[in-house]
Design a protein around this motif. Structure first.
Motif, PDB file in Angstrom:
ATOM      1  N   ARG A  14       0.821  -1.213   0.000  1.00  0.00           N
ATOM      2  CA  ARG A  14       0.000   0.000   0.000  1.00  0.00           C
ATOM      3  C   ARG A  14       0.856   1.265   0.000  1.00  0.00           C
ATOM      4  NH1 ARG A  14      -3.583   1.498   4.872  1.00  0.00           N
ATOM      5  NH2 ARG A  14      -3.026   3.568   4.091  1.00  0.00           N
ATOM      6  N   ASP A  15       0.230   2.387  -0.376  1.00  0.00           N
ATOM      7  CA  ASP A  15       0.918   3.687  -0.471  1.00  0.00           C
ATOM      8  C   ASP A  15       2.134   3.582  -1.385  1.00  0.00           C
ATOM      9  OD1 ASP A  15      -0.970   4.694   1.361  1.00  0.00           O
ATOM     10  OD2 ASP A  15       0.253   4.033   3.047  1.00  0.00           O
ATOM     11  N   PHE A  16       1.969   2.877  -2.504  1.00  0.00           N
ATOM     12  CA  PHE A  16       3.099   2.619  -3.401  1.00  0.00           C
ATOM     13  C   PHE A  16       3.500   3.873  -4.166  1.00  0.00           C
ATOM     14  CE2 PHE A  16       5.200   0.791  -7.181  1.00  0.00           C
ATOM     15  CZ  PHE A  16       6.111  -0.034  -6.557  1.00  0.00           C
ATOM     16  N   LEU A 133      -9.315   2.107  -3.498  1.00  0.00           N
ATOM     17  CA  LEU A 133     -10.543   2.877  -3.318  1.00  0.00           C
ATOM     18  C   LEU A 133     -10.835   3.094  -1.832  1.00  0.00           C
ATOM     19  CD1 LEU A 133     -13.192   4.106  -4.438  1.00  0.00           C
ATOM     20  CD2 LEU A 133     -14.158   1.791  -4.404  1.00  0.00           C
ATOM     21  N   GLU A 134     -10.714   2.037  -1.044  1.00  0.00           N
ATOM     22  CA  GLU A 134     -11.003   2.164   0.383  1.00  0.00           C
ATOM     23  C   GLU A 134     -10.007   3.081   1.076  1.00  0.00           C
ATOM     24  OE1 GLU A 134     -12.039  -0.529   4.335  1.00  0.00           O
ATOM     25  OE2 GLU A 134     -11.680  -1.519   2.416  1.00  0.00           O
ATOM     26  N   ILE A 135      -8.736   2.992   0.707  1.00  0.00           N
ATOM     27  CA  ILE A 135      -7.734   3.893   1.296  1.00  0.00           C
ATOM     28  C   ILE A 135      -8.091   5.346   0.984  1.00  0.00           C
ATOM     29  CG2 ILE A 135      -5.328   4.640   1.164  1.00  0.00           C
ATOM     30  CD1 ILE A 135      -4.598   1.667   0.688  1.00  0.00           C
ATOM     31  N   LYS A 229      -8.495  -6.548   4.020  1.00  0.00           N
ATOM     32  CA  LYS A 229      -8.710  -5.856   5.299  1.00  0.00           C
ATOM     33  C   LYS A 229      -7.386  -5.532   5.971  1.00  0.00           C
ATOM     34  CE  LYS A 229     -11.066  -6.467   9.743  1.00  0.00           C
ATOM     35  NZ  LYS A 229     -11.947  -7.369  10.554  1.00  0.00           N
ATOM     36  N   ASN A 230      -6.480  -6.479   5.965  1.00  0.00           N
ATOM     37  CA  ASN A 230      -5.164  -6.271   6.581  1.00  0.00           C
ATOM     38  C   ASN A 230      -4.389  -5.168   5.860  1.00  0.00           C
ATOM     39  OD1 ASN A 230      -5.722  -8.291   8.415  1.00  0.00           O
ATOM     40  ND2 ASN A 230      -4.580  -9.867   7.309  1.00  0.00           N
ATOM     41  N   ALA A 231      -4.524  -5.129   4.514  1.00  0.00           N
ATOM     42  CA  ALA A 231      -3.809  -4.118   3.729  1.00  0.00           C
ATOM     43  C   ALA A 231      -4.328  -2.725   4.043  1.00  0.00           C
ATOM     44  CB  ALA A 231      -3.958  -4.418   2.236  1.00  0.00           C
ATOM     45  N   VAL A 232      -5.643  -2.577   4.153  1.00  0.00           N
ATOM     46  CA  VAL A 232      -6.225  -1.254   4.441  1.00  0.00           C
ATOM     47  C   VAL A 232      -5.866  -0.817   5.856  1.00  0.00           C
ATOM     48  CG1 VAL A 232      -8.394   0.002   4.770  1.00  0.00           C
ATOM     49  CG2 VAL A 232      -8.115  -1.507   2.791  1.00  0.00           C
TER      50      VAL A 232
END
Length: 234
Positions: A14-16, A133-135, A229-232
């Motif tokens: 995430r946040d790449f 999208l969720e982030i 879920k873990n990634a978000v």
């Protein structure tokens, strides 16, 4: 080598990227897709003044994503039919996750760029696109642009098929190109279908085979929803 009822290794970085409201690099086996979610105050003309938002998607495969260099669409002055079909699927799938009234009059565009392809790019795009999208939505809520959470549920996708007479989960390119039956299953995290795309490449298949494939897809998606879920939350 993975078993027929196993997923390939899936990782969300995430946040790449720096500038998009939400971004994630999906490493799904040897398929890698960069998904970014960008927010705009502009909505399609048919939504102006309604107070409702919109979620859309764009999809492309970069030139070095396949063994033979893939020509950029701009050189042909039009997008190829496969990319158009996939980006419409991604957009439809992600819109099922959002209450557009609660999103407000803004548009979120999810861009899915395939860096490396080894089967399942549309499933990786939907699944990673959901994380991006969720982030982005969590960021809008944190910054008080959105008062009430517009997310209804998470969306994810996985492929299943019949390969060598055996129901198989999560097809890579080798399996996908030789499968007797090929299915892409898009579901919500509460177990409902968003879209089913399936075909018999050779012999037609029966209802028993369909049930087996859907059960296998549900099993894989249960694990994928946990990874999302873990990634978000990470």
């Amino acid at each position: 080598m993975k078993k027929a009822n196993e997923l390939r290794k899936i990782e969300f970085v995430r946040d790449f990227t720096k500038y998009a409201a939400g971004s994630v690099l999906v490493k799904w086996g040897n398929t890698w897709v960069l998904c970014t979610a960008s927010v705009s105050d502009k909505v399609p003309p048919f939504l102006k003044g309604t107070g409702k938002g919109w979620v859309t998607a764009e999809y492309s495969m970069l030139p070095g994503s396949t063994r033979d260099r893939k020509e950029r669409d701009i050189k042909k002055l039009k997008q190829d039919a496969r990319s158009t079909e996939i980006q419409r699927l991604v957009g439809r799938s992600l819109r099922a996750a959002v209450d557009m009234q609660k999103l407000g009059e803004r548009m979120i565009t999810v861009d899915c760029d395939v860096l490396q392809a080894d089967g399942g790019t549309r499933c990786a795009s939907i699944t990673g696109g959901m994380v991006a999208l969720e982030i982005a939505i969590r960021k809008l809520m944190k910054e008080k642009f959105i008062e009430s959470d517009p997310l209804i549920h998470r969306i994810a996708a996985v492929s299943v098929g019949v390969c060598g007479g055996k129901p198989t989960l999560d097809l890579d390119y080798e399996h996908d190109s030789t499968a007797d039956v090929d299915f892409n299953v898009v579901m919500t995290d509460d177990g409902r279908f968003v879209e089913l795309q399936g075909t018999a490449e050779h012999e037609p298949f029966g209802y028993d085979a369909l049930e087996s494939l859907l059960a296998l897809a549900r099993k894989g998606l249960k694990k994928i929803f946990t990874l999302q879920k873990n990634a978000v939350n990470g």
